[in-house]
Structures are given as C-alpha cells and as structure tokens.
Design a protein around this motif. Structure first.
Motif, PDB file in Angstrom:
ATOM      1  N   VAL A 119       9.750  -1.440  15.361  1.00 62.33           N
ATOM      2  CA  VAL A 119       8.945  -0.473  14.600  1.00 62.33           C
ATOM      3  C   VAL A 119       9.491  -0.390  13.177  1.00 62.33           C
ATOM      4  O   VAL A 119      10.678  -0.149  12.968  1.00 62.33           O
ATOM      5  N   ASP A 120       8.632  -0.617  12.222  1.00 61.51           N
ATOM      6  CA  ASP A 120       9.012  -0.622  10.809  1.00 61.51           C
ATOM      7  C   ASP A 120       8.063   0.278  10.031  1.00 61.51           C
ATOM      8  O   ASP A 120       7.310  -0.172   9.165  1.00 61.51           O
ATOM      9  N   ILE A 121       8.076   1.573  10.370  1.00 62.00           N
ATOM     10  CA  ILE A 121       7.156   2.529   9.753  1.00 62.00           C
ATOM     11  C   ILE A 121       7.922   3.782   9.330  1.00 62.00           C
ATOM     12  O   ILE A 121       8.229   4.640  10.166  1.00 62.00           O
ATOM     13  N   PRO A 122       8.242   3.904   8.058  1.00 61.19           N
ATOM     14  CA  PRO A 122       8.875   5.143   7.595  1.00 61.19           C
ATOM     15  C   PRO A 122       7.890   6.302   7.673  1.00 61.19           C
ATOM     16  O   PRO A 122       6.720   6.160   7.315  1.00 61.19           O
ATOM     17  N   LEU A 123       8.356   7.440   8.150  1.00 67.39           N
ATOM     18  CA  LEU A 123       7.479   8.582   8.380  1.00 67.39           C
ATOM     19  C   LEU A 123       7.669   9.658   7.317  1.00 67.39           C
ATOM     20  O   LEU A 123       8.751   9.811   6.756  1.00 67.39           O
ATOM     21  N   PHE A 124       6.605  10.403   7.080  1.00 68.68           N
ATOM     22  CA  PHE A 124       6.709  11.576   6.216  1.00 68.68           C
ATOM     23  C   PHE A 124       7.592  12.593   6.922  1.00 68.68           C
ATOM     24  O   PHE A 124       7.384  12.910   8.091  1.00 68.68           O
ATOM     25  N   GLU A 125       8.585  13.101   6.232  1.00 68.07           N
ATOM     26  CA  GLU A 125       9.601  13.928   6.881  1.00 68.07           C
ATOM     27  C   GLU A 125       9.134  15.352   7.197  1.00 68.07           C
ATOM     28  O   GLU A 125       9.706  16.022   8.035  1.00 68.07           O
ATOM     29  N   GLY A 126       8.133  15.844   6.498  1.00 70.34           N
ATOM     30  CA  GLY A 126       7.691  17.212   6.711  1.00 70.34           C
ATOM     31  C   GLY A 126       7.014  17.430   8.044  1.00 70.34           C
ATOM     32  O   GLY A 126       6.429  16.517   8.619  1.00 70.34           O
ATOM     33  N   ASP A 127       7.088  18.671   8.545  1.00 66.06           N
ATOM     34  CA  ASP A 127       6.432  19.014   9.815  1.00 66.06           C
ATOM     35  C   ASP A 127       5.327  20.045   9.609  1.00 66.06           C
ATOM     36  O   ASP A 127       4.901  20.701  10.556  1.00 66.06           O
ATOM     37  N   ASP A 128       4.867  20.184   8.354  1.00 70.64           N
ATOM     38  CA  ASP A 128       3.790  21.117   8.043  1.00 70.64           C
ATOM     39  C   ASP A 128       2.747  20.393   7.201  1.00 70.64           C
ATOM     40  O   ASP A 128       2.980  20.071   6.037  1.00 70.64           O
ATOM     41  N   ALA A 129       1.600  20.119   7.811  1.00 72.08           N
ATOM     42  CA  ALA A 129       0.561  19.362   7.119  1.00 72.08           C
ATOM     43  C   ALA A 129       0.044  20.073   5.875  1.00 72.08           C
ATOM     44  O   ALA A 129      -0.455  19.437   4.943  1.00 72.08           O
ATOM     45  N   ARG A 130       0.179  21.372   5.834  1.00 73.59           N
ATOM     46  CA  ARG A 130      -0.316  22.139   4.693  1.00 73.59           C
ATOM     47  C   ARG A 130       0.469  21.853   3.418  1.00 73.59           C
ATOM     48  O   ARG A 130       0.011  22.171   2.311  1.00 73.59           O
ATOM     49  N   LEU A 131       1.642  21.250   3.554  1.00 70.27           N
ATOM     50  CA  LEU A 131       2.481  20.955   2.393  1.00 70.27           C
ATOM     51  C   LEU A 131       2.267  19.535   1.859  1.00 70.27           C
ATOM     52  O   LEU A 131       2.906  19.127   0.902  1.00 70.27           O
ATOM     53  N   THR A 161      -1.554  -6.469  10.768  1.00 71.20           N
ATOM     54  CA  THR A 161      -0.514  -5.837   9.959  1.00 71.20           C
ATOM     55  C   THR A 161       0.175  -4.727  10.744  1.00 71.20           C
ATOM     56  O   THR A 161       1.408  -4.587  10.711  1.00 71.20           O
ATOM     57  N   LEU A 162      -0.608  -3.921  11.459  1.00 69.12           N
ATOM     58  CA  LEU A 162      -0.037  -2.858  12.277  1.00 69.12           C
ATOM     59  C   LEU A 162       0.826  -3.431  13.396  1.00 69.12           C
ATOM     60  O   LEU A 162       1.935  -2.945  13.658  1.00 69.12           O
ATOM     61  N   GLU A 163       0.329  -4.470  14.067  1.00 69.96           N
ATOM     62  CA  GLU A 163       1.081  -5.050  15.177  1.00 69.96           C
ATOM     63  C   GLU A 163       2.407  -5.649  14.706  1.00 69.96           C
ATOM     64  O   GLU A 163       3.430  -5.527  15.383  1.00 69.96           O
ATOM     65  N   LYS A 164       2.400  -6.292  13.562  1.00 70.60           N
ATOM     66  CA  LYS A 164       3.641  -6.862  13.029  1.00 70.60           C
ATOM     67  C   LYS A 164       4.669  -5.782  12.727  1.00 70.60           C
ATOM     68  O   LYS A 164       5.878  -6.047  12.725  1.00 70.60           O
ATOM     69  N   SER A 165       4.207  -4.568  12.479  1.00 67.17           N
ATOM     70  CA  SER A 165       5.106  -3.466  12.135  1.00 67.17           C
ATOM     71  C   SER A 165       5.480  -2.624  13.351  1.00 67.17           C
ATOM     72  O   SER A 165       6.047  -1.545  13.205  1.00 67.17           O
ATOM     73  N   GLY A 166       5.115  -3.108  14.552  1.00 73.63           N
ATOM     74  CA  GLY A 166       5.553  -2.448  15.773  1.00 73.63           C
ATOM     75  C   GLY A 166       4.557  -1.504  16.407  1.00 73.63           C
ATOM     76  O   GLY A 166       4.876  -0.840  17.394  1.00 73.63           O
ATOM     77  N   VAL A 167       3.340  -1.416  15.861  1.00 74.09           N
ATOM     78  CA  VAL A 167       2.314  -0.547  16.442  1.00 74.09           C
ATOM     79  C   VAL A 167       1.607  -1.295  17.568  1.00 74.09           C
ATOM     80  O   VAL A 167       1.243  -2.463  17.422  1.00 74.09           O
ATOM     81  N   ILE A 168       1.408  -0.643  18.698  1.00 74.88           N
ATOM     82  CA  ILE A 168       0.642  -1.224  19.801  1.00 74.88           C
ATOM     83  C   ILE A 168      -0.814  -0.829  19.610  1.00 74.88           C
ATOM     84  O   ILE A 168      -1.147   0.366  19.579  1.00 74.88           O
ATOM     85  N   VAL A 169      -1.686  -1.819  19.475  1.00 72.30           N
ATOM     86  CA  VAL A 169      -3.095  -1.573  19.173  1.00 72.30           C
ATOM     87  C   VAL A 169      -3.974  -2.169  20.271  1.00 72.30           C
ATOM     88  O   VAL A 169      -3.694  -3.259  20.782  1.00 72.30           O
ATOM     89  N   ALA A 170      -5.031  -1.455  20.622  1.00 66.22           N
ATOM     90  CA  ALA A 170      -6.021  -1.967  21.564  1.00 66.22           C
ATOM     91  C   ALA A 170      -7.405  -1.527  21.114  1.00 66.22           C
ATOM     92  O   ALA A 170      -7.549  -0.528  20.394  1.00 66.22           O
ATOM     93  N   ARG A 171      -8.421  -2.288  21.515  1.00 70.70           N
ATOM     94  CA  ARG A 171      -9.818  -1.915  21.307  1.00 70.70           C
ATOM     95  C   ARG A 171     -10.477  -1.832  22.672  1.00 70.70           C
ATOM     96  O   ARG A 171     -10.302  -2.711  23.508  1.00 70.70           O
ATOM     97  N   ASP A 172     -11.237  -0.752  22.893  1.00 75.11           N
ATOM     98  CA  ASP A 172     -11.886  -0.583  24.184  1.00 75.11           C
ATOM     99  C   ASP A 172     -13.140   0.252  24.001  1.00 75.11           C
ATOM    100  O   ASP A 172     -13.200   1.112  23.122  1.00 75.11           O
TER     101      ASP A 172
END
Length: 404
Positions: A119-131, A161-172
C-alpha cells in the motif's frame, strides 16, 4: 440447545440473502419452509436441517465449508463509503456492503500465498471532514500525481494505477444503476478496497467513480461512521472534488481549455477520458467560466440530449481490474491449488466469485491463460494482520506444501 447443522454461521446466510436481493419470505419459498425459520437461522436461534443446509448450497452455488466458516473480519470496522444517487434504494447499499466484505475476504485469503503490491497511499491526517477545504483537496491530488509519477497529463488507466498502489479493486453488477461504487479502508489487512458498480453504461463515468473512491480513501479513512452519516453530502462533494482534481490537474487542464464550449469538451474527451459533464464541472470549480456561463453550458448539454449518454461513450473501453484474476490464475498455473480446491477454499457463490475476481465466466470449469501484473509467491509465512479468522488461527487458506 440449537438443533440442526451444528457450526452453521448465521452471518453467512444473511450475506447470501442480501447479496441476492432476496427477502426472508422469498428464500423460504425456495426452501419450502416457513419464513420464521429463515429469521431464526439468521439470528442464530436455530440451525437448518441437513436437507435445508444442502438446499442452501444448491440455491446459492456455495460450498458447505464456507457456510460453516465465520466471515473474516477485523476487531473493529471503518465506515464504508457509498457513491450513489439520492434515490438509490437501500437494498443497493446492502448488496454493495456484502460484496465489498466478500472482496476483502477473497483478498485476505489469497494473500496467504501471494505478496500483493504494498500500500502506497499517504492519508490526510485529520479526522474531521469539516476542516478539509478545496485547497487541501487540490494539493493532495497534485501530491498523489507527483508521488506516483503520473505527470500532469491524462491518466492512462485509473484502475491499474490504484492496483499498483495496493488498492484492491473489483467491478460487479449490483442490480441498481444509480449505485456507483463503495469503498473502505480495511482493518483486516490495512489495505483499501474499492467495488465499482458495473451496471453503468459509460466507461468514463466508471473511471471517475474509481477516482472518487480514491478520494474517500485519501481524505476520509480516519473519520468515524457517525461523522460520515452526519456529513454525507459534504464528504461526497469532497471526494468528487478530489476525483476532478486527480483526473484533470488544474494547470494542465486549464491550459487546454482555450474556450469553454461543448465542442471543445467533445474534442478533449478522447484525450482526457472524462465525461463532458465532469469537464463542465471542473471549469466551474476552477472559475474558468462564470456562474452564468456554467448554467448555459448545462442547458446546452441537456438540449443536445447528452444527459443520459454522451458522444464517444462507446469508443472508450471499460478499465478492468487485473490483480485478483492474475492471483487466482497464478496459483492454478503454479499447481499450488487446483481450480476445484481453490473454489472450495474461497467458497463464495461461483458466479459471484468469478465476477469479483474478474475471471471469465465458467472459469472454474474451463482453462484460462490471462497473464498480467507482476506478483510473487510468498516466501515467508509471516504477515501483519488484524483479522479474526473463522478457526481462530492466522492461516485461513490451506495451501499444500510443494515438494522440493
């Protein structure tokens, strides 16, 4: 004391019924039993008889082993993000949630033998979407492009691109065209999961959905389920803005919009692989057009009959997930497990398993030679996990050792 098949897992039955968009009464009719029995089985108050148990396997095309195995799940859960229209039926949310959990389970089991991309996805550190403001979103989208080496032009394949970065993707196929997608950050294997609805006819919209779910993963993985429900509209708008910024970088996209007309967007669509509607919205967000000009563009688009479908939609192919299909094929081709053994271990209804893994129809009864993505057989038995497997042990998929 419960009578019937001991060890029967009530959660499995409920998953099967919800995924099939079936009521308890409808299932009871297929089993030729009282609807009250289904309710008791799902609550764990009683267990189905051997005859009903076998009939359940036949109806849902699943294995006995799977119905007796508790779902793989984390010690706690993160919110699942649903991209859907307001009028979407509640059933579509339930179907999406169950299928996403199944996707998580398939992936977890396959990772017992295979090393998936980290997984190569840096996350937004905040826990409040309003900010989170628009400048934060634009900056994060730009940073992602730089980190992944995507440049400033169109992204060739968002799903890959998502899969290369460690995201598991499916279509259904969910069964509801107004459901677009669902995603979550799994606490089972600390990995993000995205399920895209395959009911929609436009590949460019499916592609935007993938970027939208990435927006949720980046921006909202640390927020609570309560906050998501309380600020649903805000959080969905933020994910939408991220998708727009990710697919259409402000500087390069603005440079190509010399004059914002429908004909201009029509000519740009094959290059950027985004809808004309999304280009109009992006121009409004970047203030490339005035509010009045934006309204005129929306009206002109409607007048041309481009609301339900747009020109060139049929000329752009759907982006296909490849990671799970390659994983299954690699195990079979390397004779780690036969198709029958693998299907039995994964256990899900056969047709659904093939769809979630993007395998050809009837794959488990025919041969397949698709080869994509660079995967390696796991050389170490250890891995980090927060899961609670059915048998209480770390291993959930039993791979036979190959002789040296």
């Amino acid at each position: 004391m419960r009578i019937g098949i001991q060890g029967f897992k009530p959660e499995r039955l409920k998953q099967l019924r919800l995924s099939a968009d079936m009521t308890q009464t409808e299932l009871a009719e297929k089993l030729e039993c009282a609807a009250g029995n289904i309710s008791k089985w799902e609550k764990g108050d009683s267990c189905p008889s051997a005859q009903s148990f076998n009939r359940l396997c036949e109806i849902f095309f699943t294995t006995e082993k799977w119905l007796l195995e508790a779902p793989v799940q984390g010690h706690k859960t993160n919110p699942s993000f649903y991209r859907s229209q307001v009028s979407t039926h509640k059933s579509s949310w339930e179907i999406g949630r169950v299928r996403l959990n199944w996707l998580e389970e398939i992936s977890y089991k396959l990772q017992e033998a295979l090393e998936f991309p980290p997984v190569d996805i840096p996350l937004f550190e905040g826990d409040d979407a309003r900010l989170i403001d628009d400048s934060d979103i634009e900056r994060l989208a730009t940073n992602f492009r730089e980190k992944w080496g995507l440049g400033n032009g169109p992204i060739k394949d968002v799903v890959h691109t998502l899969e290369k970065s460690g995201v598991i993707v499916a279509r259904d196929e969910i069964g509801y065209v107004k459901m677009d997608g669902i995603s979550k950050w799994s606490l089972v294997d600390n990995r993000p999961y995205v399920l895209l609805a395959a009911d929609k006819a436009a590949p460019v919209r499916n592609r935007f959905d993938a970027a939208h779910e990435l927006g949720h993963i980046v921006l909202h993985s640390k927020i609570s389920n309560e906050q998501y429900l309380s600020h649903y509209d805000l959080i969905e708008r933020q994910a939408h803005r991220f998708a727009s910024a990710f697919l259409m970088p402000a500087e390069s996209f603005s440079h190509e919009v010399s004059y914002a007309t429908l004909d201009t967007f029509h000519s740009m669509k094959p290059r950027w692989n985004v809808s004309i509607a999304s280009m109009i919205k992006r121009c409004i967000d970047l203030e490339l057009v005035s509010p009045d000009a934006g309204i005129r563009l929306w009206k002109a688009r409607s007048a041309r009959g481009w609301v339900k479908s747009e020109p060139l939609d049929d000329s752009i192919p759907f982006e296909q997930p490849k990671l799970l299909s390659r994983s299954v094929q690699m195990l079979v081709e390397n004779k780690i497990l036969s198709k029958d053994q693998l299907r039995n271990e994964l256990g899900l209804p056969t047709a659904r398993l093939e769809r979630l893994c993007n395998l050809p129809k009837d794959y488990f009864s025919t041969s397949s030679k698709d080869r994509v993505l660079d995967l390696r057989l796991r050389t170490s038995s250890s891995r980090t996990s927060n899961s609670t497997p059915a048998n209480g042990h770390q291993k959930v998929l039993h791979f036979p050792k190959k002789s040296s």
